[in-house]
Design a protein around this motif. Structure first.
Motif, PDB file in Angstrom:
ATOM      1  N   THR A   1       0.820  -1.206   0.000  1.00  0.00           N
ATOM      2  CA  THR A   1       0.000   0.000   0.000  1.00  0.00           C
ATOM      3  C   THR A   1       0.858   1.262   0.000  1.00  0.00           C
ATOM      4  OG1 THR A   1      -0.091   0.117   2.411  1.00  0.00           O
ATOM      5  CG2 THR A   1      -1.795  -1.199   1.304  1.00  0.00           C
ATOM      6  N   VAL A   2       0.235   2.362  -0.373  1.00  0.00           N
ATOM      7  CA  VAL A   2       0.930   3.651  -0.308  1.00  0.00           C
ATOM      8  C   VAL A   2       1.400   3.898   1.123  1.00  0.00           C
ATOM      9  CG1 VAL A   2       0.694   6.145  -0.601  1.00  0.00           C
ATOM     10  CG2 VAL A   2      -0.443   4.605  -2.203  1.00  0.00           C
ATOM     11  N   TYR A   3       0.528   3.636   2.068  1.00  0.00           N
ATOM     12  CA  TYR A   3       0.854   3.858   3.483  1.00  0.00           C
ATOM     13  C   TYR A   3       2.120   3.113   3.881  1.00  0.00           C
ATOM     14  CZ  TYR A   3       0.369   3.669   8.578  1.00  0.00           C
ATOM     15  OH  TYR A   3       0.592   3.759   9.932  1.00  0.00           O
ATOM     16  N   GLU A   4       2.208   1.823   3.536  1.00  0.00           N
ATOM     17  CA  GLU A   4       3.376   1.025   3.907  1.00  0.00           C
ATOM     18  C   GLU A   4       4.604   1.449   3.105  1.00  0.00           C
ATOM     19  OE1 GLU A   4       3.705  -0.784   6.414  1.00  0.00           O
ATOM     20  OE2 GLU A   4       1.597  -0.927   7.009  1.00  0.00           O
ATOM     21  N   ASN A   5       4.415   1.942   1.885  1.00  0.00           N
ATOM     22  CA  ASN A   5       5.541   2.425   1.091  1.00  0.00           C
ATOM     23  C   ASN A   5       6.169   3.671   1.705  1.00  0.00           C
ATOM     24  OD1 ASN A   5       6.503   1.382  -1.737  1.00  0.00           O
ATOM     25  ND2 ASN A   5       4.364   0.773  -1.562  1.00  0.00           N
TER      26      ASN A   5
ATOM     27  N   GLU B   1      -1.010   9.420  11.567  1.00  0.00           N
ATOM     28  CA  GLU B   1      -1.001  10.871  11.414  1.00  0.00           C
ATOM     29  C   GLU B   1       0.379  11.355  10.974  1.00  0.00           C
ATOM     30  OE1 GLU B   1      -2.272  14.651  11.111  1.00  0.00           O
ATOM     31  OE2 GLU B   1      -3.507  12.863  11.435  1.00  0.00           O
ATOM     32  N   ALA B   2       1.437  10.743  11.504  1.00  0.00           N
ATOM     33  CA  ALA B   2       2.792  11.126  11.115  1.00  0.00           C
ATOM     34  C   ALA B   2       3.036  10.820   9.640  1.00  0.00           C
ATOM     35  CB  ALA B   2       3.822  10.405  11.982  1.00  0.00           C
ATOM     36  N   VAL B   3       2.513   9.695   9.162  1.00  0.00           N
ATOM     37  CA  VAL B   3       2.653   9.343   7.747  1.00  0.00           C
ATOM     38  C   VAL B   3       1.926  10.365   6.881  1.00  0.00           C
ATOM     39  CG1 VAL B   3       2.043   7.639   5.980  1.00  0.00           C
ATOM     40  CG2 VAL B   3       2.966   6.884   8.183  1.00  0.00           C
TER      41      VAL B   3
ATOM     42  N   HIS C   1       0.189  14.233  -0.776  1.00  0.00           N
ATOM     43  CA  HIS C   1      -1.026  13.856  -0.052  1.00  0.00           C
ATOM     44  C   HIS C   1      -2.276  13.945  -0.936  1.00  0.00           C
ATOM     45  CE1 HIS C   1      -3.894  13.510   3.250  1.00  0.00           C
ATOM     46  NE2 HIS C   1      -4.441  14.647   2.874  1.00  0.00           N
ATOM     47  N   ASP C   2      -2.444  15.056  -1.638  1.00  0.00           N
ATOM     48  CA  ASP C   2      -3.648  15.235  -2.462  1.00  0.00           C
ATOM     49  C   ASP C   2      -3.725  14.185  -3.566  1.00  0.00           C
ATOM     50  OD1 ASP C   2      -4.403  17.364  -0.916  1.00  0.00           O
ATOM     51  OD2 ASP C   2      -3.664  18.891  -2.306  1.00  0.00           O
ATOM     52  N   PHE C   3      -2.572  13.858  -4.164  1.00  0.00           N
ATOM     53  CA  PHE C   3      -2.573  12.809  -5.187  1.00  0.00           C
ATOM     54  C   PHE C   3      -2.981  11.467  -4.586  1.00  0.00           C
ATOM     55  CE2 PHE C   3      -0.226   9.200  -6.956  1.00  0.00           C
ATOM     56  CZ  PHE C   3      -0.826   9.129  -8.205  1.00  0.00           C
ATOM     57  N   ILE C   4      -2.471  11.163  -3.399  1.00  0.00           N
ATOM     58  CA  ILE C   4      -2.808   9.889  -2.761  1.00  0.00           C
ATOM     59  C   ILE C   4      -4.304   9.791  -2.511  1.00  0.00           C
ATOM     60  CG2 ILE C   4      -2.485   8.484  -0.677  1.00  0.00           C
ATOM     61  CD1 ILE C   4       0.366   9.670  -0.506  1.00  0.00           C
ATOM     62  N   LEU C   5      -4.898  10.890  -2.062  1.00  0.00           N
ATOM     63  CA  LEU C   5      -6.337  10.885  -1.795  1.00  0.00           C
ATOM     64  C   LEU C   5      -7.154  10.657  -3.064  1.00  0.00           C
ATOM     65  CD1 LEU C   5      -6.802  13.753   0.815  1.00  0.00           C
ATOM     66  CD2 LEU C   5      -6.573  11.291   1.221  1.00  0.00           C
TER      67      LEU C   5
END
Length: 219
Positions: A61-65, A75-77, A87-91
């Motif tokens: 996932t993006v989060y784990e990457n 929240e730190a991620v 961030h906006d692209f990920i959303l």
């Protein structure tokens, strides 16, 4: 500090020596006054963060990457992603931060991968940062976003920048010009423009390239 020079001059090799991909045969590389060869490799890696030209993306996932196994809050991620201008692209992705990347998942552009790498580096918060052609794959829009991300990343850090586009490092406090593995000159942008032939040549070439029209229109 910035490293510049023609292709094959040794810029990336210098960065790899700092990370002890190889050890120097002569001389000493020190961090905080300590010979890096006297440091445990794990301790050395905790102090240095790299953003290389070739950025890897895990099939995850993006989060784990971005998190990369670090014990940090979600929240730190998210804050790291915001500072990295991604961030906006990920959303906008189908599952947001839970979107899977990699060969069997969502594909990213070079500029997007580099902003993911910058988010990782922001999260790591190492005192020494090495940037190897960090805007190399970016188009004009992404380059602006990456430059904004780097501004957030580099605050209060010791930074080694390897650059091909000289305009991106003209405000560096020290620029080292490499040629065929040797230091050909060093100084500020203005000092090198005034008296370093290779730097002058590279600057003229890039200035001429920037002035070329995008296309020739004939009537």
């Amino acid at each position: 500090m910035a490293l510049v020079g023609p292709s094959g001059a040794g810029k990336t090799t210098v960065a790899q020596l700092l990370g002890r991909f190889w050890d120097v045969r002569r001389g000493v590389i020190r961090i905080g006054g300590h010979d890096i060869r006297d440091l445990e490799l794990e301790s050395l890696m905790e102090q240095i963060a790299f953003v290389f030209q070739e950025t890897f993306v895990l099939h995850d996932t993006v989060y784990e990457n971005i998190r990369m196994g670090q014990s940090v809050s979600r929240e730190a991620v998210l804050e790291a992603a915001k500072a990295a201008q991604i961030h906006d692209f990920i959303l906008s992705l189908p599952q947001g931060y839970d979107t899977v990347l990699g060969e069997q998942g969502t594909k990213l552009s070079g500029g997007q991968k580099q902003r993911i790498a910058i988010a990782r580096t922001l999260l790591k918060d190492a005192p020494v940062v090495v940037l190897d052609e960090a805007t190399s794959y970016a188009d004009i829009e992404n380059e602006g976003k990456i430059q904004a991300a780097l501004t957030a990343l580099l605050r209060k850090k010791t930074v080694l920048v390897i650059a091909h586009r000289l305009y991106t490092i003209q405000h560096a406090d020290r620029i080292i010009v490499l040629d065929n593995g040797r230091v050909a000159g060093q100084g500020t942008h203005q000092e090198l423009l005034a008296g370093q032939p290779l730097y002058q040549h590279l600057w003229r070439l890039q200035s001429a390239e920037a002035d070329k029209p995008l296309m020739e229109v004939r009537t």
